[in-house]
Design a protein around this motif. Sequence first.
Motif, PDB file in Angstrom:
ATOM      1  N   PHE A  53      52.486 -61.847  17.506  1.00 12.56           N
ATOM      2  CA  PHE A  53      51.740 -62.375  16.373  1.00 12.56           C
ATOM      3  C   PHE A  53      52.665 -62.646  15.189  1.00 12.56           C
ATOM      4  O   PHE A  53      53.681 -61.985  15.012  1.00 12.56           O
ATOM      5  CB  PHE A  53      50.644 -61.391  15.955  1.00 12.56           C
ATOM      6  CG  PHE A  53      49.606 -61.196  17.001  1.00 12.56           C
ATOM      7  CD1 PHE A  53      48.476 -61.999  17.028  1.00 12.56           C
ATOM      8  CD2 PHE A  53      49.756 -60.241  17.998  1.00 12.56           C
ATOM      9  CE1 PHE A  53      47.509 -61.838  18.013  1.00 12.56           C
ATOM     10  CE2 PHE A  53      48.795 -60.078  18.984  1.00 12.56           C
ATOM     11  CZ  PHE A  53      47.672 -60.878  18.988  1.00 12.56           C
ATOM     12  N   GLN A  54      52.248 -63.635  14.395  1.00  7.24           N
ATOM     13  CA  GLN A  54      53.037 -64.013  13.220  1.00  7.24           C
ATOM     14  C   GLN A  54      53.149 -62.832  12.253  1.00  7.24           C
ATOM     15  O   GLN A  54      54.223 -62.499  11.784  1.00  7.24           O
ATOM     16  CB  GLN A  54      52.342 -65.197  12.547  1.00  7.24           C
ATOM     17  CG  GLN A  54      53.196 -65.925  11.569  1.00  7.24           C
ATOM     18  CD  GLN A  54      52.501 -67.197  11.085  1.00  7.24           C
ATOM     19  OE1 GLN A  54      51.442 -67.573  11.592  1.00  7.24           O
ATOM     20  NE2 GLN A  54      53.088 -67.844  10.125  1.00  7.24           N
ATOM     21  N   ASN A  55      52.000 -62.201  11.953  1.00  6.02           N
ATOM     22  CA  ASN A  55      52.021 -60.957  11.193  1.00  6.02           C
ATOM     23  C   ASN A  55      51.933 -59.848  12.221  1.00  6.02           C
ATOM     24  O   ASN A  55      50.923 -59.693  12.873  1.00  6.02           O
ATOM     25  CB  ASN A  55      50.849 -60.884  10.217  1.00  6.02           C
ATOM     26  CG  ASN A  55      49.550 -61.308  10.859  1.00  6.02           C
ATOM     27  OD1 ASN A  55      49.568 -61.978  11.902  1.00  6.02           O
ATOM     28  ND2 ASN A  55      48.424 -60.915  10.315  1.00  6.02           N
ATOM     29  N   GLU A  58      56.750 -67.174  15.660  1.00  9.52           N
ATOM     30  CA  GLU A  58      57.799 -66.931  14.657  1.00  9.52           C
ATOM     31  C   GLU A  58      58.524 -65.610  14.874  1.00  9.52           C
ATOM     32  O   GLU A  58      58.479 -64.714  14.020  1.00  9.52           O
ATOM     33  CB  GLU A  58      57.198 -66.981  13.243  1.00  9.52           C
ATOM     34  CG  GLU A  58      56.589 -68.339  12.967  1.00  9.52           C
ATOM     35  CD  GLU A  58      56.441 -68.603  11.483  1.00  9.52           C
ATOM     36  OE1 GLU A  58      57.105 -67.923  10.689  1.00  9.52           O
ATOM     37  OE2 GLU A  58      55.670 -69.511  11.137  1.00  9.52           O
ATOM     38  N   PRO A  59      59.210 -65.477  16.011  1.00 10.60           N
ATOM     39  CA  PRO A  59      59.905 -64.204  16.282  1.00 10.60           C
ATOM     40  C   PRO A  59      61.056 -63.944  15.322  1.00 10.60           C
ATOM     41  O   PRO A  59      61.435 -62.786  15.140  1.00 10.60           O
ATOM     42  CB  PRO A  59      60.417 -64.378  17.716  1.00 10.60           C
ATOM     43  CG  PRO A  59      60.518 -65.841  17.918  1.00 10.60           C
ATOM     44  CD  PRO A  59      59.418 -66.446  17.103  1.00 10.60           C
ATOM     45  N   ASP A  95      63.023 -71.233  11.935  1.00  9.15           N
ATOM     46  CA  ASP A  95      64.462 -71.084  11.812  1.00  9.15           C
ATOM     47  C   ASP A  95      65.148 -72.056  12.781  1.00  9.15           C
ATOM     48  O   ASP A  95      65.176 -71.850  13.980  1.00  9.15           O
ATOM     49  CB  ASP A  95      64.833 -69.631  12.130  1.00  9.15           C
ATOM     50  CG  ASP A  95      66.286 -69.344  11.853  1.00  9.15           C
ATOM     51  OD1 ASP A  95      67.068 -70.310  11.825  1.00  9.15           O
ATOM     52  OD2 ASP A  95      66.623 -68.163  11.667  1.00  9.15           O
ATOM     53  N   MET A  96      65.676 -73.164  12.225  1.00 11.58           N
ATOM     54  CA  MET A  96      66.234 -74.213  13.081  1.00 11.58           C
ATOM     55  C   MET A  96      67.465 -73.733  13.842  1.00 11.58           C
ATOM     56  O   MET A  96      67.786 -74.247  14.906  1.00 11.58           O
ATOM     57  CB  MET A  96      66.577 -75.448  12.244  1.00 11.58           C
ATOM     58  CG  MET A  96      65.339 -76.208  11.821  1.00 11.58           C
ATOM     59  SD  MET A  96      64.364 -76.717  13.249  1.00 11.58           S
ATOM     60  CE  MET A  96      62.723 -76.522  12.612  1.00 11.58           C
ATOM     61  N   SER A  97      68.180 -72.727  13.297  1.00  8.23           N
ATOM     62  CA  SER A  97      69.354 -72.239  14.009  1.00  8.23           C
ATOM     63  C   SER A  97      68.924 -71.606  15.333  1.00  8.23           C
ATOM     64  O   SER A  97      69.627 -71.691  16.325  1.00  8.23           O
ATOM     65  CB  SER A  97      70.121 -71.227  13.157  1.00  8.23           C
ATOM     66  OG  SER A  97      69.378 -70.039  13.039  1.00  8.23           O
ATOM     67  N   VAL A  98      67.746 -70.989  15.335  1.00 13.83           N
ATOM     68  CA  VAL A  98      67.223 -70.423  16.573  1.00 13.83           C
ATOM     69  C   VAL A  98      66.724 -71.539  17.474  1.00 13.83           C
ATOM     70  O   VAL A  98      67.069 -71.626  18.658  1.00 13.83           O
ATOM     71  CB  VAL A  98      66.080 -69.412  16.284  1.00 13.83           C
ATOM     72  CG1 VAL A  98      65.446 -68.931  17.568  1.00 13.83           C
ATOM     73  CG2 VAL A  98      66.595 -68.245  15.471  1.00 13.83           C
ATOM     74  N   VAL A  99      65.936 -72.445  16.906  1.00 11.44           N
ATOM     75  CA  VAL A  99      65.293 -73.487  17.709  1.00 11.44           C
ATOM     76  C   VAL A  99      66.336 -74.350  18.410  1.00 11.44           C
ATOM     77  O   VAL A  99      66.310 -74.521  19.632  1.00 11.44           O
ATOM     78  CB  VAL A  99      64.392 -74.370  16.812  1.00 11.44           C
ATOM     79  CG1 VAL A  99      63.881 -75.567  17.603  1.00 11.44           C
ATOM     80  CG2 VAL A  99      63.240 -73.551  16.275  1.00 11.44           C
TER      81      VAL A  99
END
Lengths: 304, 469
Positions: free
Chosen positions: A118-120, A214-215, A248-252
């Motif tokens: 979950f996001q939260n 959103e990990p 986070d584009m660095s992750v994506v």
Amino acid sequence: MSNWEKDPILKVEHLTMRFGGLVAINNLSFTAGRGDITALIGPNGAGKTTVFNCITGFYKPTVGRMSLRHGHIDIDAHVEALTDTAGDSVTTPEGSLYLLERMPDFQVSARAKVARTFQNIRLFSGMTVLENLMVAQHNPLMVASNWTLGGLLGLAGFRNREKAAIETAKYWLEKTKLIDRADDPAGDLPYGDQRRLEIARAMCTEPVLLCLDEPAAGLNPKESLELNTLLRAIRDDHGTSLLLIEHDMSVVMEISDHVVVLDYGTKISDGTPDHVQNDPKVIAAYLGAEDEAEVEKIEAEVGL
Amino acid sequence: MSEMRATPVVNWTAIFKDALIAALIAVGLFALLIGLKTDQTLNNQMVLVPRPGLFGTIVALVFFGRLFLGYLNAVRSSEVKKKKPSSALMIKVEKYGLPVLIGFLVVYPLVVLGTVGPQGALKWIDNFGVQILIYIMLGWGLNIVVGLAGLLDLGYVAFYAVGAYSYALFATSEPIKEFMAQLIGEGFWQAWAFWICLPVAGILAAFWGVLLGFPVLRLRGDYLAIVTLAFGEIIRLVLINWVEFSNGYAGISSIPRPSFFGVPFNATENGFAAKFGIEFSPIHRTIFLFYVILALALLTAAVSMRLRRLPVGRAWEALREDEIACRSLGINTVNTKLTAFAIGAMFGGFAGAFFAARQGFISPESFVFLESAQILAIVVLGGMGSLVGVVIASVLLVGGVEILRELDFLKMYFGDNFDPAQYRMLIFGICMVLMMLWKPRGLISTREPSVFLKEKKAVSSDLVKEGHG
């Protein structure tokens, strides 16, 4: 031909979700490949989490079909026939096919083997780290305890299965570097550890598809790198396909094999990270305008 | 970390001002209530009698009390917070507290019998022993629903009533009695009714638990509490109004008392006393009842401790922590809630059957909302999920009220019309307020983990959630 077209695990067709007059998702179709890390990206409010909630059964979509397969059953050959019946799954010698929009949320996890975070973060904060992972193995343990009866009598079969469950939990605690904190309450862990624990907990359900909302949110650069390694390990060592929402584009761009871009509930781009990065529509959605000329036009309109 | 200790900073002006305001409020409140008293003269005229002395004393008490409280708070807040009792200690309380307690309870009736003799012992074993044990058992049963699964149930007394009426109706039923007389023999039903009806009462209560569970599963929090409250009232009102079924307000009397596994407690030659070659005394039955309820309560405790370590128990606690996360992990929350309701209700039903057998007479008056509130208060006061906490709370709340009846010497000070037992609700309320100020999460609020790898560490109550219905 890309992997997600050759060997899909999840096929979403014409997914639409309306909340009253608001169209959160509009006619979205995409496929996620088996063994791929598929990223779902888009600006805030694009409808990414709504897609997750539909896939995992928390929302019933207004329109649309979401088919998930285990094994090598041919989705296209069986899905129409299955849709015409009242059932939610079909099993052939090659594998099983599930229609996720027909299943209640807990069955999406229990039978179709789709796990999520979950996001939260939603941990059982008053239970220990180990207990969190034991709860995730509820269904096999419940069967082993003969729906509580055998467990109440302390039968050996249940005790052995419980030991095995603790071993599974230990394995994931080592993978996520949480083994030293196994007996601490989950609510006491720092934020980054809680994120990893949620992934470990989801993996304890032995999913074929892991949906991560959103990990990397709130992680520092070092933790983000470790997360990339963990996600790759999950994909490579366990054959679990990943679907993730990420800002986070660095992750994506680093780890995903396939990127789907949403804006205002509509798909605007779909392809490899390289393809998406250079797609003018994506740039427009993220930066607001397509090219210099348009920027000047807008500036003129607002009187700059 | 080194011990830090600052000198207490006491802001006297602020405290003084605060006390003054409190005193002014007291003046406003009590000027008419206490300052003036209406009285009758000999001519039947009403006159106002001012009571400046009493009024002044009360206001002064409020002023100085507030002053003292303000000083206390100032000193306490400037001190470094004391360390909480170590988690290891709390685990020890749970670990060793229960065996010690069980040992004490097993010898309790014999010790009482030895010290005060059969006449005096009756009161101590029945009013204190059996009465408190019934509430301990009910507390442990409700603890499964409220403490573990986090479902606020305000109508638990309904299952207590179902258990009591199932036993009472079956045991006094003529057709069953005749059927059993033909099948096995005369007097069989009278002697064995309790032991046969006990499991039946539990099963029926569990059935009603599931029946209540179904409609309320979608409700959470306050809504769940209200519906369960209504359910408790519905059961009671049906028992009052369906006279053909339950005999209404008049209740059901001459319910067979439990036998010593077929041997009745009476003065005949087939009775318990004659069979065992001892002199007949009514205390035998009371002692036997004590051990029956002790065994039932221990069964409840053993089962609920065991269930906590099983997948279903962990799912209950997980449900209390976060229902959405549970569903995402494939847990069928509907079934999980229903099992909690059913198992909690079953123990309520057992306790109800025992209650009917002990009293020999039941009526709807015994199953009012106040009972539900008292059982819930025991669970909350004890600390949700803690077995030892429930015991302490039962002794305080139930035993405390019984103790009030013993305070006859107070009549020497307050006059013969003074009945301390009438103040029980006041004291009950004060206890609850003090508890919620001093220990808002109950007496024993730490949570013991159900499984551990290396070391069992208690979970602090700040992290444990109360559930949301």
